[in-house]
Design a protein around this motif. Sequence first.
Motif, PDB file in Angstrom:
ATOM      1  N   LEU A 193       0.813  -1.219   0.000  1.00 48.76           N
ATOM      2  CA  LEU A 193       0.000   0.000   0.000  1.00 48.76           C
ATOM      3  C   LEU A 193       0.849   1.274   0.000  1.00 48.76           C
ATOM      4  N   THR A 194       2.067   1.176   0.487  1.00 46.31           N
ATOM      5  CA  THR A 194       2.929   2.367   0.532  1.00 46.31           C
ATOM      6  C   THR A 194       3.983   2.380  -0.573  1.00 46.31           C
ATOM      7  N   ALA A 195       4.030   1.328  -1.388  1.00 40.31           N
ATOM      8  CA  ALA A 195       5.137   1.146  -2.331  1.00 40.31           C
ATOM      9  C   ALA A 195       5.261   2.261  -3.357  1.00 40.31           C
ATOM     10  N   GLU A 345      11.183  -3.900   2.776  1.00 45.69           N
ATOM     11  CA  GLU A 345      10.896  -2.589   3.366  1.00 45.69           C
ATOM     12  C   GLU A 345      10.712  -1.565   2.243  1.00 45.69           C
ATOM     13  N   THR A 346       9.687  -0.716   2.368  1.00 42.32           N
ATOM     14  CA  THR A 346       9.437   0.294   1.326  1.00 42.32           C
ATOM     15  C   THR A 346       9.892   1.690   1.726  1.00 42.32           C
ATOM     16  N   ASP A 347       9.969   1.962   3.006  1.00 42.07           N
ATOM     17  CA  ASP A 347      10.354   3.311   3.460  1.00 42.07           C
ATOM     18  C   ASP A 347      11.885   3.391   3.500  1.00 42.07           C
ATOM     19  N   VAL A 348      12.503   3.326   2.312  1.00 46.41           N
ATOM     20  CA  VAL A 348      13.959   3.244   2.221  1.00 46.41           C
ATOM     21  C   VAL A 348      14.469   4.124   1.083  1.00 46.41           C
ATOM     22  N   ILE A 349      15.699   4.630   1.248  1.00 45.73           N
ATOM     23  CA  ILE A 349      16.394   5.333   0.181  1.00 45.73           C
ATOM     24  C   ILE A 349      17.839   4.843   0.146  1.00 45.73           C
ATOM     25  N   TRP A 350      18.531   5.143  -0.927  1.00 44.59           N
ATOM     26  CA  TRP A 350      19.907   4.702  -1.103  1.00 44.59           C
ATOM     27  C   TRP A 350      20.841   5.660  -0.372  1.00 44.59           C
ATOM     28  N   THR A 351      21.341   5.243   0.760  1.00 44.70           N
ATOM     29  CA  THR A 351      22.280   6.061   1.528  1.00 44.70           C
ATOM     30  C   THR A 351      23.717   5.618   1.322  1.00 44.70           C
ATOM     31  N   GLY A 352      23.913   4.409   0.767  1.00 46.35           N
ATOM     32  CA  GLY A 352      25.257   3.850   0.666  1.00 46.35           C
ATOM     33  C   GLY A 352      25.862   3.927  -0.712  1.00 46.35           C
ATOM     34  N   PRO A 354      28.394   4.882  -3.594  1.00 49.77           N
ATOM     35  CA  PRO A 354      28.043   4.130  -4.791  1.00 49.77           C
ATOM     36  C   PRO A 354      28.188   2.616  -4.661  1.00 49.77           C
ATOM     37  N   ASP A 355      28.692   2.102  -3.555  1.00 49.26           N
ATOM     38  CA  ASP A 355      29.102   0.702  -3.524  1.00 49.26           C
ATOM     39  C   ASP A 355      28.061  -0.259  -2.957  1.00 49.26           C
ATOM     40  N   GLU A 356      27.229   0.207  -2.046  1.00 42.27           N
ATOM     41  CA  GLU A 356      26.188  -0.675  -1.527  1.00 42.27           C
ATOM     42  C   GLU A 356      25.059  -0.803  -2.544  1.00 42.27           C
ATOM     43  N   ASP A 357      24.372  -1.927  -2.521  1.00 42.84           N
ATOM     44  CA  ASP A 357      23.219  -2.101  -3.406  1.00 42.84           C
ATOM     45  C   ASP A 357      22.087  -1.183  -2.965  1.00 42.84           C
ATOM     46  N   PRO A 358      21.439  -0.511  -3.894  1.00 40.00           N
ATOM     47  CA  PRO A 358      20.289   0.315  -3.517  1.00 40.00           C
ATOM     48  C   PRO A 358      19.151  -0.555  -2.998  1.00 40.00           C
ATOM     49  N   PRO A 359      18.436  -0.121  -1.945  1.00 41.84           N
ATOM     50  CA  PRO A 359      17.367  -0.936  -1.367  1.00 41.84           C
ATOM     51  C   PRO A 359      16.056  -0.846  -2.136  1.00 41.84           C
ATOM     52  N   PHE A 360      16.066  -0.106  -3.229  1.00 40.00           N
ATOM     53  CA  PHE A 360      14.866   0.039  -4.059  1.00 40.00           C
ATOM     54  C   PHE A 360      15.281   0.455  -5.457  1.00 40.00           C
ATOM     55  N   VAL A 361      14.623  -0.092  -6.476  1.00 38.40           N
ATOM     56  CA  VAL A 361      14.750   0.433  -7.837  1.00 38.40           C
ATOM     57  C   VAL A 361      13.386   0.381  -8.506  1.00 38.40           C
ATOM     58  N   ALA A 362      13.122   1.389  -9.331  1.00 41.29           N
ATOM     59  CA  ALA A 362      11.960   1.388 -10.214  1.00 41.29           C
ATOM     60  C   ALA A 362      12.484   1.275 -11.638  1.00 41.29           C
ATOM     61  N   ILE A 363      11.850   0.431 -12.436  1.00 42.68           N
ATOM     62  CA  ILE A 363      12.309   0.182 -13.800  1.00 42.68           C
ATOM     63  C   ILE A 363      11.149   0.434 -14.756  1.00 42.68           C
ATOM     64  N   ALA A 364      11.421   1.233 -15.785  1.00 41.15           N
ATOM     65  CA  ALA A 364      10.390   1.592 -16.758  1.00 41.15           C
ATOM     66  C   ALA A 364      10.980   1.546 -18.161  1.00 41.15           C
ATOM     67  N   PHE A 365      10.097   1.329 -19.133  1.00 43.73           N
ATOM     68  CA  PHE A 365      10.515   1.224 -20.528  1.00 43.73           C
ATOM     69  C   PHE A 365       9.705   2.228 -21.352  1.00 43.73           C
ATOM     70  N   GLY A 366      10.241   3.436 -21.451  1.00 43.92           N
ATOM     71  CA  GLY A 366       9.504   4.533 -22.065  1.00 43.92           C
ATOM     72  C   GLY A 366       9.158   4.317 -23.516  1.00 43.92           C
ATOM     73  N   SER A 367      10.039   3.698 -24.290  1.00 45.39           N
ATOM     74  CA  SER A 367       9.778   3.558 -25.724  1.00 45.39           C
ATOM     75  C   SER A 367       8.575   2.668 -26.006  1.00 45.39           C
ATOM     76  N   LEU A 368       8.281   1.719 -25.106  1.00 45.81           N
ATOM     77  CA  LEU A 368       7.105   0.862 -25.296  1.00 45.81           C
ATOM     78  C   LEU A 368       5.808   1.630 -25.076  1.00 45.81           C
ATOM     79  N   LYS A 369       5.870   2.711 -24.326  1.00 45.82           N
ATOM     80  CA  LYS A 369       4.660   3.471 -24.000  1.00 45.82           C
ATOM     81  C   LYS A 369       4.292   4.471 -25.086  1.00 45.82           C
TER      82      LYS A 369
END
Length: 517
Positions: A193-195, A345-352, A354-369
């Motif tokens: 619900l918060t994603a 967890e959804t209430d997260v941001i990338w604090t680490g 450049p070397d730590e894995d980001p705790p969230f990514v959104a992926i989109a494909f604009g050309s298909l839209k």
Amino acid sequence: MSDIQQADWDAIVVGSGIGGMASGAALARVGQKVLILEQHRIPGGLTHSFERDGFSWDVGLHYLSYMAPGERERAILDWLCDTPIELVSLGAVYDVIHIGSSEPLALSRPYEAQEWDLKDRFPHEKEAIEAWTVALRKGREAMLKIFPTRAMPELAGDILDWWNSHEIEKWCKRTTKEVVDDLVEDRELAAVLTAQWGDHGGRPNKASFAMHALIAASYLKAGSWYPKGGGSAFADHILPTITKAGGDVRTGVRVTELVFEGSAVVGVRTAGGEEIRAKSVISDIGARETVDAFVPAGSQHEDWIAEIRALPSSIAHYTLFLGFEGDIEAAGATKSNHWFYPTGETDVIWTGAPDEDPPFVAIAFGSLKDPAHDPGPRQQHTGQVLTWADWEPVKRWSGMPIGERGDDYADFKRRAEEALFRQFERRFPELAKLVVYRELATPLTTVTFTGHRDGAFYGLDVTPQRVVSDALRAKTPIPGLFLSGQDVASPGIPGALWGGVLAAASVDPKVFKQLQK
């Protein structure tokens, strides 16, 4: 003296984002002669597109809400455009949520469809899901009651706020997390619900629930939409409305200060030394940025300035722009966006970075839209990998111009790019094989092209404090100066559109009469 200096402008708009373009076009529609000044070489703000090696990406557009035929925002956009933008539906499913190792959950319109999908996944939370749907509707309505006050005289706005005080207290002044925690016990359901908080930039523990409801529910009403030709279609269709009415749009012009006569704003001064005068000045660069860059000390409006400066900035972000060659749909690409939260967890941001894995990514494909996209014989397509992030890792390079940040920044970008691409490769391994081009934008990119403090993609954070702030009225206490864009209304293109129209209506009430037709 240049022609621009001699021109008799009714209004000057600083910034050509969707809010600035909407302000300018609305005023042009009621007979005003408008000059738009944009510091970047391409107009459009975060709706503009850029090209590399035959690929084209939108910098800030992933999908649109409130754009179905018959929607009020669609009618407003059509009125602002010289010729209507062709908008296409992206289908029933607009987002796919990936929480930890659970099966992906597709979010679809309308309200009833999403309720059924959620109940199928969480049958033990049926009552909570129904209550959540009610809360979304009520929260959205509460937020919409605040919008008109941003273009009203202060007394009238205060009366309307008082009249709606119960709903504002219940929905606007509580955070998303507080509302979810009151309704839901299942933590995975709460995460789902918060994603989508990234659609407005307000983390669940900080954001006004009403703002979350406004944005999340917007796709449940009539789905998601995309402009034919991509984000650049906004400038292509709106700016001619301004120029055909005798106005002008100048790019590569940086405004450095306001011109005052007594206590009133009567124009602007540019970095090139030009003094350009007008009856009103509309700032579309952000409320905080307007105060910091343009309002001189001792302006006798210290309470207003202090209230705006007390409002925190929204989050920063990194985007990895990808170019593909091949059949990306066969490899897993979709029109719908994908939100990945690998830890659950959804209430997260990338604090680490450049070397730590980001705790969230959104992926989109604009050309298909985009129905106007032609992949050509090489089957060229584009995608983006985005993550919300902390400003601190790039702060030390923030005062340096592009190209002068040194080898350590280049190394930082390389490692951050690799971290994001690793996440993409894990999620879409077959698509990763088709990537032929990669380019990373960091929070410093946002600062370069928008001027937003600390790389804040959405301007001011959508906290309860921001949502109910009287300081964000379109008409400022400084005579002749007006605010436009997403800080006036809400984040995103439809919100910035509303902010632009409310600013124009504050300059010339005839705009309101046109909107009532």
